[in-house]
Enzyme design. Structure first.
Site, PDB file in Angstrom:
ATOM      1  N   ASP A  41       5.646   0.794  -5.934  1.00 30.58           N
ATOM      2  CA  ASP A  41       4.316   0.848  -5.328  1.00 30.58           C
ATOM      3  C   ASP A  41       3.499   1.847  -6.145  1.00 30.58           C
ATOM      4  O   ASP A  41       3.762   3.046  -6.125  1.00 30.58           O
ATOM      5  CB  ASP A  41       4.454   1.284  -3.857  1.00 30.58           C
ATOM      6  CG  ASP A  41       3.120   1.273  -3.123  1.00 30.58           C
ATOM      7  OD1 ASP A  41       2.081   1.481  -3.776  1.00 30.58           O
ATOM      8  OD2 ASP A  41       3.131   1.081  -1.893  1.00 30.58           O
ATOM      9  N   LYS A  83      -7.173   1.300  -1.888  1.00 29.54           N
ATOM     10  CA  LYS A  83      -7.312   2.714  -2.251  1.00 29.54           C
ATOM     11  C   LYS A  83      -8.101   2.857  -3.562  1.00 29.54           C
ATOM     12  O   LYS A  83      -9.251   2.513  -3.604  1.00 29.54           O
ATOM     13  CB  LYS A  83      -5.914   3.341  -2.326  1.00 29.54           C
ATOM     14  CG  LYS A  83      -5.026   3.031  -1.109  1.00 29.54           C
ATOM     15  CD  LYS A  83      -5.625   3.607   0.145  1.00 29.54           C
ATOM     16  CE  LYS A  83      -4.816   3.440   1.416  1.00 29.54           C
ATOM     17  NZ  LYS A  83      -4.224   2.173   1.743  1.00 29.54           N
TER      18      LYS A  83
HETATM   19  C1  LIG Z   1       1.310   3.768  -0.802  1.00 29.04           C
HETATM   20  C2  LIG Z   1       0.763   2.676   0.061  1.00 29.04           C
HETATM   21  N1  LIG Z   1       1.253   1.424  -0.051  1.00 29.04           N
HETATM   22  C3  LIG Z   1       0.796   0.417   0.719  1.00 29.04           C
HETATM   23  C4  LIG Z   1      -0.173   0.623   1.678  1.00 29.04           C
HETATM   24  C5  LIG Z   1      -0.638  -0.525   2.529  1.00 29.04           C
HETATM   25  O1  LIG Z   1      -1.867  -1.000   2.061  1.00 29.04           O
HETATM   26  P1  LIG Z   1      -3.001  -1.706   2.969  1.00 29.04           P
HETATM   27  O2  LIG Z   1      -3.513  -0.670   3.915  1.00 29.04           O
HETATM   28  O3  LIG Z   1      -4.008  -2.145   1.944  1.00 29.04           O
HETATM   29  O4  LIG Z   1      -2.360  -2.835   3.665  1.00 29.04           O
HETATM   30  C6  LIG Z   1      -0.715   1.904   1.824  1.00 29.04           C
HETATM   31  C7  LIG Z   1      -1.754   2.153   2.837  1.00 29.04           C
HETATM   32  O5  LIG Z   1      -2.093   3.271   3.143  1.00 29.04           O
HETATM   33  C8  LIG Z   1      -0.233   2.962   1.001  1.00 29.04           C
HETATM   34  O6  LIG Z   1      -0.701   4.216   1.111  1.00 29.04           O
END
Ligand SMILES: Cc1ncc(COP(=O)(O)O)c(C=O)c1O
Length: 386
Positions: free
Chosen positions: A175, A200
Site C-alpha cells: 500500500d 489522499k
Molecule cells: C493507507 C491507507 N490505505 C487505504 C485506505 C482506504 O482508502 P479509501 O478511504 O480511499 O477507501 C486508507 C484510508 O484512509 C489509507 O490510509
C-alpha cells in the site's frame, strides 16, 4: 522523461485531425456505452464503461507511468482497490501475512469481512525482517504491507520483504498511499502489486474518494480486469478526471508537504507538552536510515505525536487548534488532524490498539501546503492552552 513531466503530459493527446475539438486537457467522457460499427469489434477500444472508459484510462495511464508500471486500474475507493486485489487471487483456506500496524480499514476488511471466507490473516511486526520469513507457511499466499504505516509511521524494508516473497513464490502487495510514487516505487523494489487510496495525495484536494491497483504481471492484470468487470467497483468518469488533474501537481505538492512536515516534527520534538514525535525524517525515528534510502530523501507529509495530556487536555487542544481541521483522511492541500484511537482505527479491537500503543493521546497530523509559520503558530498556541 522525469517524474513531473510524465505527470503532466502522459495520456494528454490533443487531437489535431480537425475531426473533433483539439482539447489540451483530456475531456470527461460520461458515456456509459460506446457505439459499435459491427457486432464483434469495438470502435476506439471502448465498449462499456464498467470495463473501460476513456477518462478512467487517462488516470490509469498517468499513474502507471509514475509507478514505472505496465498497468493501473482505478476503483471507486482505496478499499475497493484492496477488495478486488484480494478477490483476484485468494481461495478459501489461504493465509495472508500482514504488517501489524496498517490502516484500520484494511485490518477490518481482512479480519472482519474476508474471515467469513475462511481466509486467515496473521499480523506481524515487519520492521524485523526475520519475522517475515519465519512466519511463512505452505498456506501463505501473500504478504501485505504499508511503509510508512498508518498511523505509527513505521518503515519496513520493502526490497528485502519482496525478495522473501519472491523466493517463496508468493505475492507481495504494498500500500503506497502514504509515500506516493514520488517518494518510492515499490514495483521497482520487487513488489508484485501496489495499491493506493488515491483519495489522499494522488488526488490531493480532498474532493474525491478513489483507489488504484498498479502492477506489471500480464496474467495477474487479466485476472484483475476480469474481477473488476465482474464486481463493478470502478472509478467514475468525473472522479477519474479529478484524480488525473490532481496527479499532475503531485511532485510540487509532495515537496511542500514533506518540507512543512519535517519542520513541524522538529518544532514539536522540542516542545515540553509533547511526549513523543514520530516522523521518519527525525534521527530519533528507529528506521530513519532506511527511510532515507527508500523514500527519495523525503519522509512524507504525516506526523504522529503523543501529547503529554489527559483526555480533558486533549479536548482543550483540539478545540483551540486553528487552521488544522479535525477530520478523517489525509493527503489534501489543507492541514487536518485526527485521533486514530477514535477515528481511523475506531473499528480496531481495544486489545490490539493497546498492543500497538494507539492511545487517546496520539494524534495524526496531515500537514498541508499552507505557510509553515502559520502552521507552527497554530500548534504553539493550542499547546499553550493545555
Ligand atoms: C493507507 C491507507 N490505505 C487505504 C485506505 C482506504 O482508502 P479509501 O478511504 O480511499 O477507501 C486508507 C484510508 O484512509 C489509507 O490510509
Amino acid at each position: 522523461m522525469k517524474f513531473s513531466t510524465k505527470a503532466v503530459i502522459t495520456a494528454e493527446n490533443p487531437n489535431l485531425s480537425g475531426e473533433t475539438s483539439s482539447d489540451v486537457i483530456s475531456p470527461i467522457h460520461l458515456s456509459s456505452t460506446f457505439a459499435k460499427a459491427d457486432f464483434e469489434s469495438t470502435t476506439g477500444g471502448h465498449g462499456y464503461s464498467r470495463l473501460t472508459n476513456p477518462t478512467r484510462e487517462v488516470i490509469e495511464n498517468k499513474l502507471a507511468a509514475l509507478e514505472n508500471a505496465k498497468y493501473a486500474i482505478c476503483y471507486a475507493s482505496g478499499q475497493a482497490a484492496e477488495c478486488v486485489t484480494l478477490l483476484s487471487f485468494l481461495k478459501s483456506g489461504d493465509e495472508i501475512l500482514c504488517f501489524d500496524d496498517i490502516y484500520g480499514g484494511t485490518r477490518r476488511l481482512l479480519s472482519k469481512v474476508f474471515d467469513s471466507f475462511d481466509i486467515n490473516v496473521r499480523y506481524i511486526d515487519m520492521t524485523i525482517i526475520e519475522n517475515v520469513e519465519s512466519a511463512i507457511t505452505s498456506k501463505t499466499k501473500a504478504i501485505w504491507l504499508e511503509s510508512p504505516t498508518n498511523p505509527l509511521l513505521q518503515i519496513c524494508d520493502i526490497k528485502a520483504i519482496c525478495g522473501i516473497a519472491k523466493k517463496h513464490n508468493i505475492l507481495s502487495i504494498v500500500d503506497n498511499t502514504f509515500a506516493t510514487p514520488f517518494l518510492q516505487k515499490p514495483l521497482d523494489l520487487g513488489a508484485s502489486i501496489v495499491v493506493h487510496s488515491m483519495t489522499k495525495y494522488i488526488n490531493g484536494h480532498s474532493d474525491s474518494i478513489a483507489g488504484a491497483v498498479v502492477l506489471n504481471d500480464d496474467e495477474l492484470y487479466e485476472r484483475l480486469r476480469f474481477v473488476s468487470n465482474s464486481t463493478g467497483m470502478v472509478l467514475s468518469p468525473f472522479d477519474s478526471y479529478l484524480n488525473a488533474r490532481g496527479l499532475k501537481t503531485l511532485q510540487i505538492r509532495m515537496e511542500k508537504h514533506c518540507d512543512n512536515a519535517l519542520k513541524i516534527a522538529q518544532f514539536l520534538e522540542s516542545h515540553n507538552k509533547i511526549k513523543k514525535v514520530i516522523y521518519p525524517g527525525l534521527s530519533s525515528h528507529p528506521q530513519h536510515k532506511l527511510a532515507k534510502e527508500q523514500m527519495n530523501g523525503l519522509f512524507g507529509g504525516v506526523v504522529s505525536v503523543y501529547l503529554d495530556a489527559d483526555d480533558k487536555q486533549m479536548e482543550i487542544f483540539a478545540k483551540n487548534l486553528d487552521i488544522f481541521i479535525l477530520a478523517e483522511s489525509l493527503g489534501g492541500v489543507e492541514s487536518l488532524f485526527g485521533c486514530p484511537y477514535y477515528m481511523s482505527h475506531g473499528s480496531v479491537d481495544e486489545s490490539i490498539k493497546e498492543q500497538l500503543n494507539i492511545t487517546k493521546n496520539l494524534l495524526r497530523l496531515s500537514i498541508g501546503i499552507e505557510n509553515i509559520d502559520d502552521l507552527i503558530e497554530a500548534l504553539k498556541s493550542a499547546l499553550n492552552k493545555i
